[in-house]
Design a protein around this motif. Sequence first.
Motif, mmCIF file in Angstrom:
data_model
loop_
_atom_site.group_PDB
_atom_site.id
_atom_site.type_symbol
_atom_site.label_atom_id
_atom_site.label_comp_id
_atom_site.label_asym_id
_atom_site.label_seq_id
_atom_site.Cartn_x
_atom_site.Cartn_y
_atom_site.Cartn_z
ATOM 1 N N ARG A 199 0.468 -2.419 9.584
ATOM 2 C CA ARG A 199 1.362 -2.364 10.733
ATOM 3 C C ARG A 199 2.356 -3.513 10.742
ATOM 4 N NH1 ARG A 199 -1.342 -1.657 16.547
ATOM 5 N NH2 ARG A 199 -1.940 0.288 15.481
ATOM 6 N N ARG A 200 1.988 -4.657 10.207
ATOM 7 C CA ARG A 200 2.908 -5.794 10.179
ATOM 8 C C ARG A 200 4.143 -5.492 9.352
ATOM 9 N NH1 ARG A 200 -1.296 -10.175 8.089
ATOM 10 N NH2 ARG A 200 -1.727 -8.335 6.786
ATOM 11 N N ARG A 204 5.354 -2.509 8.914
ATOM 12 C CA ARG A 204 6.151 -1.520 9.650
ATOM 13 C C ARG A 204 7.018 -2.204 10.708
ATOM 14 N NH1 ARG A 204 1.207 1.514 9.551
ATOM 15 N NH2 ARG A 204 0.921 1.262 11.817
ATOM 16 N N TRP A 205 6.452 -3.231 11.365
ATOM 17 C CA TRP A 205 7.246 -3.989 12.327
ATOM 18 C C TRP A 205 8.375 -4.740 11.627
ATOM 19 C CZ3 TRP A 205 7.655 -3.205 17.202
ATOM 20 C CH2 TRP A 205 6.576 -2.722 17.953
#
Length: 408
Positions: A178-179, A181-182
Amino acid sequence: MQLQSSALRRNTVWALFLILSLSAYENSILNIALIVSAAWALCFLLVGVLKPRLDGAIGFFVAAAAAYFVVHVVYLFAHYGTHFPKPDKEWAEPLKLVTFLLPFFIAARLSAVPSESLLRTVWLAAAVWGLATLPYTLYQGLLLDMRAEAGTGNAIPFALMGSLFSSCALLGLNEKDRRYRWLAAAGFAAGFLCVLFSQTKSMMPVPILGLALFWLIFLRGRMPLWQLAGIGLAVMLFAGIGFYLSDSWERFRDIWAILVQDNPSAKLGNSYTERLTMWSNSFAAVLDAPFSGHGFQNRRHFIGLLGYDYNHWHNGFLTAAFDNGIPGLLLMTVLLVAPMIVALRAAKDDLYRPRLFIATILVFAYAWGGMVNQVFGHMIYDALFLWVGTIIAVSATPGANTDVEGSA
């Protein structure tokens, strides 16, 4: 002897990452890095650390770039001694285009890196490009009240960089972490803002179209309609705020007054009238010499007859036909679409769609912007295209990394 060392791969990846991510801070970073990297690769080739690669997609892209260089040399000498203002320096004009001979050396160096690592480095560098460049952009746009250009010296190639990198950053949305993706989302937003603060009208739609292309290639059928509508609305709201804060709306004031308000006293600005004048005159010049051309070194002379101090016709396709006739236009077009051809013909493995996405954005940004500005002929335009095009070609060549042990 082939160097089978993780150090070579690691150094190549880090060098590529830094070159791309910091490329807006000085107008010659991409160009100088291309020349230095080619020279370093030549040293490795001479001592046997690397070997030349001309197979598959690499050979096609290298040949297309070399043919583009050769056609300029041929037409230069065909028109030698006619209208160039500095006869004693005319012979050196092809040196401006020598970078188109360098993909041969760059490909040999990039072949030391697995294809997956090459493409991943592109999107990571693209996301960091936006985040690293945005503070410089905001300083110029909000505090200096100027069209943002960072350290490139020209808002138009800066906008091209922003449109390409913001779109490429979207590939990080495919990451499981997720990091990342951010990071991808932030890189896209920052790069898009850089384009808006450059106030370059022709490049503003490219990040939006890049987002639509990303959905088409990666997310179609996987996203509910309400999510698609919500993201679309959020992006348009973000774009609208950025459009207003960057004062980009003022660049459309004359068109708005003419087309929407029907103001009889409104007139198109010089940006439009000068282009229309140059387009009509360059088209007439192409018709006068459709195959013999006029030589790229003589371009400024003919533009000067119109009273303008430009070195191109503000249309890359007309410029190519003016310089080198129809053969030059065809060869430029082949080079321009070469990354797309390479990506479409590549093996349909896990890298097929990311590579196709990068290639499509690259070709579209250059073709779209080239209709009102340049395709090639500026150091940033040339070097950026050659870097990304070579990466695409190397990543699409089967066996390009067979001499590399392990992964980067």
